[in-house]
Design a protein around this motif. Structure first.
Motif, PDB file in Angstrom:
ATOM      1  N   UNK A  97       1.369  22.001  41.634  1.00 46.72           N
ATOM      2  CA  UNK A  97       0.348  22.755  42.344  1.00 46.72           C
ATOM      3  C   UNK A  97      -0.816  23.007  41.402  1.00 46.72           C
ATOM      4  N   UNK A  98      -2.019  22.990  41.922  1.00 48.20           N
ATOM      5  CA  UNK A  98      -3.176  23.221  41.080  1.00 48.20           C
ATOM      6  C   UNK A  98      -3.271  24.694  40.752  1.00 48.20           C
ATOM      7  N   UNK A  99      -2.698  25.055  39.648  1.00 48.88           N
ATOM      8  CA  UNK A  99      -2.696  26.430  39.189  1.00 48.88           C
ATOM      9  C   UNK A  99      -2.763  26.374  37.683  1.00 48.88           C
ATOM     10  N   UNK A 100      -2.795  27.534  37.036  1.00 47.55           N
ATOM     11  CA  UNK A 100      -2.784  27.534  35.581  1.00 47.55           C
ATOM     12  C   UNK A 100      -1.546  26.781  35.108  1.00 47.55           C
ATOM     13  N   UNK A 101      -0.442  26.954  35.821  1.00 41.93           N
ATOM     14  CA  UNK A 101       0.791  26.294  35.441  1.00 41.93           C
ATOM     15  C   UNK A 101       0.630  24.795  35.565  1.00 41.93           C
TER      16      UNK A 101
ATOM     17  N   UNK B 204       8.737  33.315  26.285  1.00 42.52           N
ATOM     18  CA  UNK B 204       7.662  32.426  26.721  1.00 42.52           C
ATOM     19  C   UNK B 204       6.528  33.229  27.339  1.00 42.52           C
ATOM     20  N   UNK B 205       5.427  32.530  27.630  1.00 39.94           N
ATOM     21  CA  UNK B 205       4.265  33.136  28.275  1.00 39.94           C
ATOM     22  C   UNK B 205       4.437  33.140  29.785  1.00 39.94           C
ATOM     23  N   UNK B 206       3.589  33.901  30.437  1.00 45.69           N
ATOM     24  CA  UNK B 206       3.628  33.982  31.898  1.00 45.69           C
ATOM     25  C   UNK B 206       2.178  34.015  32.399  1.00 45.69           C
ATOM     26  N   UNK B 207       1.626  32.812  32.679  1.00 52.12           N
ATOM     27  CA  UNK B 207       0.247  32.716  33.149  1.00 52.12           C
ATOM     28  C   UNK B 207       0.118  33.109  34.613  1.00 52.12           C
TER      29      UNK B 207
ATOM     30  N   UNK C  56     -10.107  34.918  35.273  1.00 53.25           N
ATOM     31  CA  UNK C  56      -8.663  34.699  35.312  1.00 53.25           C
ATOM     32  C   UNK C  56      -8.098  34.415  33.923  1.00 53.25           C
ATOM     33  N   UNK C  57      -8.776  33.572  33.157  1.00 51.49           N
ATOM     34  CA  UNK C  57      -8.321  33.221  31.815  1.00 51.49           C
ATOM     35  C   UNK C  57      -8.446  34.422  30.891  1.00 51.49           C
ATOM     36  N   UNK C  58      -7.368  34.765  30.199  1.00 55.48           N
ATOM     37  CA  UNK C  58      -7.324  35.992  29.390  1.00 55.48           C
ATOM     38  C   UNK C  58      -8.403  36.035  28.316  1.00 55.48           C
ATOM     39  N   UNK C  59      -8.606  34.920  27.616  1.00 62.21           N
ATOM     40  CA  UNK C  59      -9.616  34.935  26.558  1.00 62.21           C
ATOM     41  C   UNK C  59     -11.019  35.060  27.130  1.00 62.21           C
ATOM     42  N   UNK C  60     -11.279  34.355  28.237  1.00 63.12           N
ATOM     43  CA  UNK C  60     -12.605  34.409  28.843  1.00 63.12           C
ATOM     44  C   UNK C  60     -12.893  35.803  29.412  1.00 63.12           C
ATOM     45  N   UNK C  61     -11.860  36.454  29.923  1.00 63.92           N
ATOM     46  CA  UNK C  61     -12.026  37.831  30.400  1.00 63.92           C
ATOM     47  C   UNK C  61     -12.496  38.716  29.247  1.00 63.92           C
ATOM     48  N   UNK C  62     -11.843  38.573  28.094  1.00 67.06           N
ATOM     49  CA  UNK C  62     -12.205  39.396  26.943  1.00 67.06           C
ATOM     50  C   UNK C  62     -13.609  39.064  26.445  1.00 67.06           C
TER      51      UNK C  62
ATOM     52  N   UNK D  73       5.847  37.327  28.509  1.00 72.40           N
ATOM     53  CA  UNK D  73       4.644  38.117  28.251  1.00 72.40           C
ATOM     54  C   UNK D  73       3.513  37.596  29.124  1.00 72.40           C
ATOM     55  N   UNK D  74       2.861  38.479  29.863  1.00 73.85           N
ATOM     56  CA  UNK D  74       1.757  38.103  30.747  1.00 73.85           C
ATOM     57  C   UNK D  74       0.561  37.641  29.930  1.00 73.85           C
ATOM     58  N   UNK D  75       0.081  36.428  30.227  1.00 77.61           N
ATOM     59  CA  UNK D  75      -1.035  35.857  29.477  1.00 77.61           C
ATOM     60  C   UNK D  75      -2.164  35.364  30.384  1.00 77.61           C
ATOM     61  N   UNK D  76      -2.157  35.773  31.622  1.00 75.93           N
ATOM     62  CA  UNK D  76      -3.219  35.416  32.557  1.00 75.93           C
ATOM     63  C   UNK D  76      -3.586  36.598  33.424  1.00 75.93           C
ATOM     64  N   UNK D  77      -4.853  36.630  33.864  1.00 84.63           N
ATOM     65  CA  UNK D  77      -5.355  37.688  34.736  1.00 84.63           C
ATOM     66  C   UNK D  77      -5.452  39.052  34.047  1.00 84.63           C
ATOM     67  N   UNK D  78      -5.356  39.057  32.749  1.00 81.31           N
ATOM     68  CA  UNK D  78      -5.547  40.272  31.963  1.00 81.31           C
ATOM     69  C   UNK D  78      -6.416  39.917  30.769  1.00 81.31           C
ATOM     70  N   UNK D  79      -7.089  40.907  30.205  1.00 78.14           N
ATOM     71  CA  UNK D  79      -7.897  40.672  29.020  1.00 78.14           C
ATOM     72  C   UNK D  79      -7.009  40.261  27.853  1.00 78.14           C
TER      73      UNK D  79
END
Length: 341
Positions: free
Chosen positions: A8-12, A136-139, A236-242, A164-170
């Motif tokens: 599916x076209x997602x971060x995953x 592991x990460x959780x995008x 959506x991308x954590x780094x871009x949010x920050x 650890x949540x790594x997407x949709x957050x700063x």
């Protein structure tokens, strides 16, 4: 970002295969916002940690045999966790045997690899490591990054897991959470290596904040494959949010694909958005500028003509040591750029 098969076209789907590409407030203290707890910092006695699925992991003692996604291993290593990580999975080595960029400073030869690409996870080898904990990460909510769906149950039955949540957050949130997890596992967050990295991160963040106030530059975070050009979503991308919180002006894609991480464009439409700087995904499975010269639309982009392309670690290392150089690189790209859009 990724897609190696009919994912599916997602971060995953985009991140995993190396990019579907076919291929704020600064944190001032760790452990300040619930979510984790440990008996005595992993130095003996009972141990516990609550991950971002709100699952509490407990044990009579801290885990001694940890298997981690390479990005998680790299982040924990930056915080002082090393010997406990005996197994890794995800892109840790290049074809020439050198460490993949996603491994960061983690000594990849010190741990057994269970698989280097999306879909590979050797369950038998995993079991042979007698794992105490899988990390592991959780995008995407509930989706354990790089854990294959067809063997997920077998894998999760063998040992407790932490996500650890790594997407949709700063980006500061997963950095804080990895610091909390490292502390629970016995790391000393007051070690010079950690405190110096944090100071560098904070200094870099303030410099970026100051730079964008005086440099009116439009940045487009993007990724390239043979068939498609991906414009990433800064919401959506954590780094871009920050980076957005620090004031960076990113292109906002109008119509993102499923999952929300990016908008995929045919190369004929790669000039849909104007930008002064291209923040280009630099993972090994993505195409880099030298491989894109044959794409007419690419060559005509104003930022490409002006040679204003900066490498983007689109799957960042969620640690102060991992994040600081990324911020510094983006700052320099903006400082050196001229308005071309």
């Amino acid at each position: 970002m990724r897609h190696a098969r009919a994912l599916p076209l997602s971060r995953r789907g985009l991140l995993a295969a190396g990019g579907a590409v076919g291929l704020g407030a600064l944190v001032t203290a760790c452990g300040s916002k619930g979510g984790s707890d440990s008996g005595d910092g992993g130095k003996g006695g009972s141990w516990s940690f609550t991950d971002d699925r709100k699952k509490k992991i407990t044990g009579d003692s801290a885990p001694e045999h940890i298997v981690a996604y390479i990005g998680a291993a790299a982040a924990l290593y930056d915080f002082g966790i090393d010997q406990q990580i005996t197994g890794i999975f995800g892109p840790s080595k290049l074809k020439n045997g050198k460490p993949d960029v996603q491994a960061g400073d983690f000594p990849v030869d010190h741990a057994k690899s269970l698989g280097n690409v999306w879909g590979q996870f050797n369950v038998e080898k995993y079991a042979s490591l007698t794992p105490d904990l899988l990390i592991t990460n959780m995008y995407d909510p509930g989706a354990l990054f790089y854990i294959p769906d067809d063997s997920k149950k077998k894998i999760l039955d063998l040992a407790p897991s932490a996500a650890i949540t790594t997407g949709r957050v700063s980006m500061v949130e997963p950095i804080k959470r990895y610091a909390e997890l490292a502390k629970a596992l016995g790391a000393d967050l007051q070690a010079k290596k950690v405190t110096e990295a944090k100071k560098r991160f904070e200094k870099a963040s303030e410099e970026l904040r100051t730079t964008v106030k005086s440099h009116r530059i439009k940045v487009m975070a993007c990724s390239a494959s043979a068939d498609l050009f991906y414009v990433s979503n800064p919401k959506i991308n954590a780094d871009l949010i920050y980076f957005s919180e620090l004031g960076v002006d990113f292109v906002q894609p109008q119509k993102t694909d499923k999952g929300g991480y990016f908008e995929s464009l045919s190369w004929e439409n790669a000039d849909k958005y104007d930008a002064d700087v291209l923040f280009l995904d630099n993972r090994t499975a993505t195409l880099q500028p030298e491989a894109l010269t044959g794409k007419p639309t690419w060559s005509k982009l104003p930022a490409v003509k002006a040679d204003q392309i900066a490498p983007w670690s689109s799957e960042p290392r969620f640690s102060y040591a991992g994040a600081a150089p990324l911020i510094e690189s983006l700052t320099k790209a903006i400082q050196d750029a001229k308005k071309v859009s």
